[in-house]
Design an enzyme around this catalytic site. Sequence first.
Site, mmCIF file in Angstrom:
data_model
loop_
_atom_site.group_PDB
_atom_site.id
_atom_site.type_symbol
_atom_site.label_atom_id
_atom_site.label_comp_id
_atom_site.label_asym_id
_atom_site.label_seq_id
_atom_site.Cartn_x
_atom_site.Cartn_y
_atom_site.Cartn_z
ATOM 1 C CG ASN A 185 -20.175 -10.459 61.303
ATOM 2 O OD1 ASN A 185 -21.382 -10.817 61.200
ATOM 3 N ND2 ASN A 185 -19.175 -11.089 61.749
ATOM 4 C CG PHE A 189 -27.747 -16.711 63.333
ATOM 5 C CD1 PHE A 189 -26.256 -16.655 63.032
ATOM 6 C CD2 PHE A 189 -28.389 -17.105 64.297
ATOM 7 C CE1 PHE A 189 -25.550 -17.262 64.291
ATOM 8 C CE2 PHE A 189 -27.851 -17.772 65.388
ATOM 9 C CZ PHE A 189 -26.314 -17.697 65.380
ATOM 10 C CB SER A 269 -23.897 -14.931 66.903
ATOM 11 O OG SER A 269 -23.987 -13.760 66.080
ATOM 12 C CG ASN A 271 -23.606 -9.477 64.976
ATOM 13 O OD1 ASN A 271 -23.474 -8.652 65.432
ATOM 14 N ND2 ASN A 271 -22.799 -10.281 64.444
ATOM 15 C CB THR A 272 -28.937 -13.545 67.396
ATOM 16 O OG1 THR A 272 -28.542 -13.929 65.831
ATOM 17 C CG2 THR A 272 -30.235 -14.144 67.621
ATOM 18 C CE LYS A 311 -17.421 -19.797 66.473
ATOM 19 N NZ LYS A 311 -17.528 -19.806 65.053
ATOM 20 C CG ASN A 340 -19.078 -16.142 67.549
ATOM 21 O OD1 ASN A 340 -19.036 -15.589 66.647
ATOM 22 N ND2 ASN A 340 -20.285 -17.212 67.595
#
Length: 452
Positions: A185, A189, A269, A271-272, A311, A340
């Site tokens: 994915n 966010f 994450s 993805n940021t 996390k 994560n």
Amino acid sequence: MGITQRLKSSLPLFRRLTPLKSNTQTSPFPPHRSFTSSAPTKKDNGRLLTGATIGLIIAGGAYVSTVDEATFCGWLFSATKLVNPFFALLDPEVAHTLAVSAAARGWVPREKRPDPSILGLEVWGRKFSNPVGLAAGFDKNAEAVEGLLGLGFGFVEVGSVTPIPQEGNPKPRIFRLREELAIINRCGFNSEGIQAVAKRLGAQHGKRKLDETSNTSTAEGKPGGKAGPGILGVNLGKNKISEDAANDYVQGVHTLSQYADYLVINVSSPNTPGLRQLQGRKQLKDLVKKVQAARDEMQWGDEGPPPLLVKIAPDLSKQDLEDIAAVALALQVDGLIISNTTISRPDSVSQNPLSQEVGGLSGKPVFNLSTSVLREMYILTRGRIPLIGCGGVGSGEEAYKKIRSGATLVQLYTAFAYGGPALIPQIKAELAECLERDGYKSVNEAVGADCI
């Protein structure tokens, strides 16, 4: 409960699902490549869902009059396997949205059977009926807390929640690697923001308080937290365009901590842009200090403030892990979630063309990597900090391995996406069997057994 009442409770399944809006944004990522045959039409999907639902209702109606409630409950969970093939036909994000919607509307089974007593434990002064939780990312906007806790999870973590609403990255952004039981994915966010989540959690909290007031004799001493029969975690994120990450997390604490049994600072994450840089020793220390101060300056009752967890990613060097452990011990962080998704691509997925998609990989291929990091962090923190093991858990045996590697609690997500509600009681039963097989009388006795 008689057959008529049970059938009535199933009638909401016939309600029409709300059509989903399409997203027409242009993606900056490489174009998505399709490796499947032509997709079924909405009409086909509707027929499949309606047929599966009617079959469940008729079969259930014929069955309930001959069994007790516990047996019927078990049948309902097993019956959800019949719906899994329908969801597998859908676009991954559409399937995810429908699953959250179903849980929010109560169209999922509700666990009536007590958990095995061997699974019960207390962490941070909170009583967990079992150590198996749902990881953040499934219910990003706290739409289905009651339904998800009702499935039998020991705890549910919502989010990640950002201060202001944001769409996340363009679609498509979720990709199934079916044979590997994995998902990639790059959602980024996507969140409705803290105000929308606060409104939902506030309503849930009020309902819980009302139930406690009317059932004082039965509520005391039972496992559970601020949102229902299980424990609720709130995972906090930062906005993509934000230039002050600490302020974003502080806003989340000020707005949402009153509804949370524990809080999570998500700095991992992939993805940021720039988020994982916050895992550096100095950056993490400064961030945690500010967030802790924001939490501690608030007014709290006898139960005190919610525990604050961090996390982390699985893609960390030995030095990175040592730095994080040092910060966690020095600042007395209440817990760590490990881990994560990964930006690496293990050999088990490298032959799948979809493995080239940008984003974080989760599911079975991540198990060994995340468990190795978990074990290392347990040793570095000398077992002084509760750890939540997350990454690749899809069975009771795998949950048990996480616990023996240092996890006090475990989380799953991808396996739940593939296996559905029936997986939850299965994992709990298998985990109880593993503990009993090896002579343990509780989860706590097994924590870190492989790290000695």
